[in-house]
Design a protein around this motif. Sequence first.
Motif, PDB file in Angstrom:
ATOM      1  N   ARG A 200       0.817  -1.236   0.163  1.00 49.83           N
ATOM      2  CA  ARG A 200       0.146   0.078   0.144  1.00 49.83           C
ATOM      3  C   ARG A 200       0.863   1.434  -0.037  1.00 49.83           C
ATOM      4  NH1 ARG A 200      -3.622  -3.266   3.238  1.00 49.83           N
ATOM      5  NH2 ARG A 200      -2.720  -2.601   4.963  1.00 49.83           N
ATOM      6  N   VAL A 201       1.982   1.052   0.726  1.00 49.21           N
ATOM      7  CA  VAL A 201       2.929   2.499   0.551  1.00 49.21           C
ATOM      8  C   VAL A 201       3.472   2.481  -0.579  1.00 49.21           C
ATOM      9  CG1 VAL A 201       5.163   3.021   1.532  1.00 49.21           C
ATOM     10  CG2 VAL A 201       3.762   2.042   3.114  1.00 49.21           C
ATOM     11  N   LEU A 202       3.537   1.710  -1.546  1.00 52.69           N
ATOM     12  CA  LEU A 202       4.153   1.813  -2.908  1.00 52.69           C
ATOM     13  C   LEU A 202       3.176   2.575  -3.858  1.00 52.69           C
ATOM     14  CD1 LEU A 202       6.275  -1.423  -3.557  1.00 52.69           C
ATOM     15  CD2 LEU A 202       6.996   0.636  -2.777  1.00 52.69           C
ATOM     16  N   ASP A 203       1.846   2.250  -3.521  1.00 54.91           N
ATOM     17  CA  ASP A 203       0.752   2.821  -4.308  1.00 54.91           C
ATOM     18  C   ASP A 203       0.337   4.197  -3.732  1.00 54.91           C
ATOM     19  OD1 ASP A 203       0.279   1.074  -6.134  1.00 54.91           O
ATOM     20  OD2 ASP A 203      -0.836  -0.374  -4.695  1.00 54.91           O
ATOM     21  N   SER A 204       0.880   4.802  -2.585  1.00 58.47           N
ATOM     22  CA  SER A 204       0.840   6.175  -2.350  1.00 58.47           C
ATOM     23  C   SER A 204       1.961   7.068  -2.157  1.00 58.47           C
ATOM     24  CB  SER A 204       0.245   5.989  -0.605  1.00 58.47           C
ATOM     25  OG  SER A 204      -0.227   4.955  -0.301  1.00 58.47           O
ATOM     26  N   PRO A 205       1.468   8.192  -2.431  1.00 58.16           N
ATOM     27  CA  PRO A 205       2.695   9.310  -2.598  1.00 58.16           C
ATOM     28  C   PRO A 205       3.762   9.224  -1.545  1.00 58.16           C
ATOM     29  CG  PRO A 205       0.537  10.370  -2.873  1.00 58.16           C
ATOM     30  CD  PRO A 205       0.213   8.901  -2.467  1.00 58.16           C
ATOM     31  N   LYS A 206       4.873   9.581  -2.005  1.00 57.32           N
ATOM     32  CA  LYS A 206       6.017   9.637  -0.753  1.00 57.32           C
ATOM     33  C   LYS A 206       5.863  10.690  -0.018  1.00 57.32           C
ATOM     34  CE  LYS A 206      11.156   9.715  -0.847  1.00 57.32           C
ATOM     35  NZ  LYS A 206      11.152   8.837   0.363  1.00 57.32           N
ATOM     36  N   PRO A 207       5.808  10.386   1.263  1.00 56.47           N
ATOM     37  CA  PRO A 207       5.676  11.691   2.322  1.00 56.47           C
ATOM     38  C   PRO A 207       6.687  12.619   2.482  1.00 56.47           C
ATOM     39  CG  PRO A 207       6.048   9.589   3.282  1.00 56.47           C
ATOM     40  CD  PRO A 207       6.072   9.146   2.001  1.00 56.47           C
ATOM     41  N   GLU A 208       7.825  12.389   2.332  1.00 60.02           N
ATOM     42  CA  GLU A 208       8.884  13.318   2.690  1.00 60.02           C
ATOM     43  C   GLU A 208      10.215  13.114   1.614  1.00 60.02           C
ATOM     44  OE1 GLU A 208      10.512  12.943   6.364  1.00 60.02           O
ATOM     45  OE2 GLU A 208      11.001  10.900   6.287  1.00 60.02           O
ATOM     46  N   ALA A 209      10.842  14.155   1.317  1.00 61.41           N
ATOM     47  CA  ALA A 209      11.961  13.806   0.452  1.00 61.41           C
ATOM     48  C   ALA A 209      13.165  13.169   1.191  1.00 61.41           C
ATOM     49  CB  ALA A 209      12.564  15.291  -0.109  1.00 61.41           C
ATOM     50  N   THR A 210      13.899  12.385   0.517  1.00 58.56           N
ATOM     51  CA  THR A 210      15.224  11.731   1.043  1.00 58.56           C
ATOM     52  C   THR A 210      16.226  11.592   0.166  1.00 58.56           C
ATOM     53  OG1 THR A 210      14.229   9.496   0.438  1.00 58.56           O
ATOM     54  CG2 THR A 210      13.589  10.149   2.953  1.00 58.56           C
ATOM     55  N   ASP A 211      17.218  11.092   0.621  1.00 60.48           N
ATOM     56  CA  ASP A 211      18.323  10.970  -0.218  1.00 60.48           C
ATOM     57  C   ASP A 211      18.225   9.348  -0.695  1.00 60.48           C
ATOM     58  OD1 ASP A 211      19.569  13.063  -0.049  1.00 60.48           O
ATOM     59  OD2 ASP A 211      21.129  12.762   1.508  1.00 60.48           O
ATOM     60  N   ASN A 212      18.494   9.211  -1.840  1.00 61.02           N
ATOM     61  CA  ASN A 212      17.983   7.762  -2.476  1.00 61.02           C
ATOM     62  C   ASN A 212      18.806   7.111  -3.424  1.00 61.02           C
ATOM     63  OD1 ASN A 212      15.311   8.026  -1.490  1.00 61.02           O
ATOM     64  ND2 ASN A 212      14.786   9.776  -2.952  1.00 61.02           N
ATOM     65  N   LEU A 213      19.060   5.733  -3.057  1.00 68.78           N
ATOM     66  CA  LEU A 213      19.959   5.067  -4.175  1.00 68.78           C
ATOM     67  C   LEU A 213      19.210   3.947  -4.875  1.00 68.78           C
ATOM     68  CD1 LEU A 213      22.614   3.576  -4.631  1.00 68.78           C
ATOM     69  CD2 LEU A 213      22.196   2.029  -2.614  1.00 68.78           C
ATOM     70  N   LEU A 214      19.454   3.990  -6.010  1.00 70.47           N
ATOM     71  CA  LEU A 214      18.800   3.034  -6.911  1.00 70.47           C
ATOM     72  C   LEU A 214      19.877   1.881  -7.336  1.00 70.47           C
ATOM     73  CD1 LEU A 214      16.776   2.179  -9.089  1.00 70.47           C
ATOM     74  CD2 LEU A 214      17.760   3.863 -10.572  1.00 70.47           C
ATOM     75  N   TYR A 215      19.403   0.760  -6.737  1.00 71.00           N
ATOM     76  CA  TYR A 215      20.494  -0.621  -7.034  1.00 71.00           C
ATOM     77  C   TYR A 215      20.009  -1.651  -8.116  1.00 71.00           C
ATOM     78  CZ  TYR A 215      23.100  -4.636  -6.048  1.00 71.00           C
ATOM     79  OH  TYR A 215      23.864  -6.039  -6.139  1.00 71.00           O
ATOM     80  N   LEU A 216      20.502  -2.134  -8.955  1.00 73.20           N
ATOM     81  CA  LEU A 216      19.957  -3.178  -9.933  1.00 73.20           C
ATOM     82  C   LEU A 216      21.115  -4.114 -10.007  1.00 73.20           C
ATOM     83  CD1 LEU A 216      18.880  -2.422 -13.669  1.00 73.20           C
ATOM     84  CD2 LEU A 216      20.708  -3.927 -13.349  1.00 73.20           C
ATOM     85  N   HIS A 217      20.342  -5.397  -9.600  1.00 72.50           N
ATOM     86  CA  HIS A 217      21.249  -6.865  -9.511  1.00 72.50           C
ATOM     87  C   HIS A 217      21.281  -7.585 -10.965  1.00 72.50           C
ATOM     88  CE1 HIS A 217      23.450  -9.287  -7.041  1.00 72.50           C
ATOM     89  NE2 HIS A 217      22.522 -10.376  -7.623  1.00 72.50           N
ATOM     90  N   ILE A 218      22.631  -7.839 -11.214  1.00 75.93           N
ATOM     91  CA  ILE A 218      22.548  -8.849 -12.355  1.00 75.93           C
ATOM     92  C   ILE A 218      23.382 -10.217 -11.761  1.00 75.93           C
ATOM     93  CG2 ILE A 218      23.735  -9.331 -14.552  1.00 75.93           C
ATOM     94  CD1 ILE A 218      22.062  -7.075 -14.558  1.00 75.93           C
TER      95      ILE A 218
END
Length: 445
Positions: free
Chosen positions: A31-49
Amino acid sequence: MYETLVPVTHHFYPLQRHTDPQVAPFSDFLRVLDSPKPEATDNLLYLHIPYCEKRCTFCPFHVRVKRDVSVYERYVVALLREIEMLGRLPYVQGMTFRAVYFGGGSPSLLTVPQIKRLYEALRRNFAIEPDAEWTFEGEPAGLCNPELLEFLASQGTKRLSYGIQTFDEPLRMTMNIAATVQDALTANERAKELGFEDINVDMMYYMPGQTLAAVERDLKELGNCGFDSVDYYYMSYYAMPKSTFLGMEKGTYPRRPPAEMRPQMGQLVQRRMKELGYHHVTDHVYAKNPQGSEYYRLLWGGGFGEHRAETLAVGASARGYLNGYSYANTLAPDPYVEQIEEGKLPVNKVSALLADPRNRGMVFFPKFFRTPLDRIPDDARTRVFLDNLVEQGYALIDDGELRLTDKGKEWIPNITVDLFEDPQREIHDSWVEELDSHYSNRVTL
C-alpha cells in the motif's frame, strides 16, 4: 565485553522475515508503494545482475553461472519490465536518486547493447540527479573490454568496482576466481585512460591457508597498483560448500587460519592501508577520497547516525529500504523472471517496522565509526549501552560526537547487533542458532 565475533554481518535493517503478501507488514508495504512519497530523502537505485563467469568458492551471494546469451536476454527483458512497473508507482515517482549501482554477480557479462537498454530505461523511468554517482560492478576480464568502458564513460559513469581478493595466483585458483591478476591491472589501466575517477577493488584476508606474511605481500602489491578505493573484507566461511570443509578435514584443501589470526590480520590491514595513503572511511572500505562513495552512505541510512536514506531495488535477490520497510526481491532468477512475466512485483520478503525509526541510524553508525551526539535516540537502553562502550574502551566522546576507537572497530558486527531493537535481535539470534549447526563448525579446522 566481547570475546567472539558474531558470524553475521548485516547490511540491511530492519531484518527481512515476513513472506505472506496477504497480511501485514507485507500488505502494508504494498500500500505504501501505491501512495505518494510523504517526505524527501536521499535515495540509492540498485540494480542486480545475478550471473557470473565462475562461482568463487567463498561467494555468499545469490549468483548463477550461465553462459547462454538467451538466458541473459530473458533476464534483461524482465529487468526492463520491472523498471517500468516501478516507475509507475506513486511512491517511486516521488524519489530522486543520488546514486545508481549496477551490482552482481557480474554485470559486465551482459552485452553492451543490453547494458545500453538498461541505462536508457533507468533514465526514462526514474528521476536521477544530473551529477549522480553511477557505479558499474564487473569481472576484471569483462571490464577490459574497450567497447564497454567507452560506453560507460560516455554515460557519465565514474566509478568501477571489481574483485581481486588476493594477488596470490595459487590461492586464486584454489578459490576458483575466474580472472587473472593481469586482467585486474589491465582493467585499471584502461579505465584510467578513459577518465574514470574511482576504481574500486575487493580484497580479502583470513583466506584458507593464508598467513600474516601472505597478507603483507598482498598489501605490498596493492600499494603498487594505485587503486582509488578498496573494500577489504575478512573471509566468512559459511558460504563455502560442504565439500570444501571435508577437504580441509582430509588435508586436500587449505585450512582456515587459527581464529586468533583474524584480528591480527585485520590490524595489519588497517596499519598498512593508512601507510599507503588510504582513509578508513567505513567498516571495510578504504579510499583515497576521505568522503568515500555515495553508494555506501546511502545504503546504510545516510551515514553517521542518519537513518532516512532509501534504496530502490531492481532485479532478482536485490534488497531495498522504503518508508521504514526493508524488503527483498525473489532470490532465484527464473522465478523472478516468471513473476515479472505475470505482471507481478517480485517482492519476496518484507520486514516489520521499527518501534523507533532512529534505531536504524544507531545500528549503522558503527559502520561509519562515529555519530553526532544529537542523533542518538534518547532512550535509557541505548544510553546505558553506549556508556558501557565508552567505559570499556570501545568508543569515546570527542567534539560533540561518539566515535569508535581502534578497539571498537574490530567489533563492529557485535556492536551493530547489540544496538538492535529487541524483536530484531530475536530474529538475528534465530539465524545465529541455525549457523551454529553449520558444517563449518562440525569439522576440524
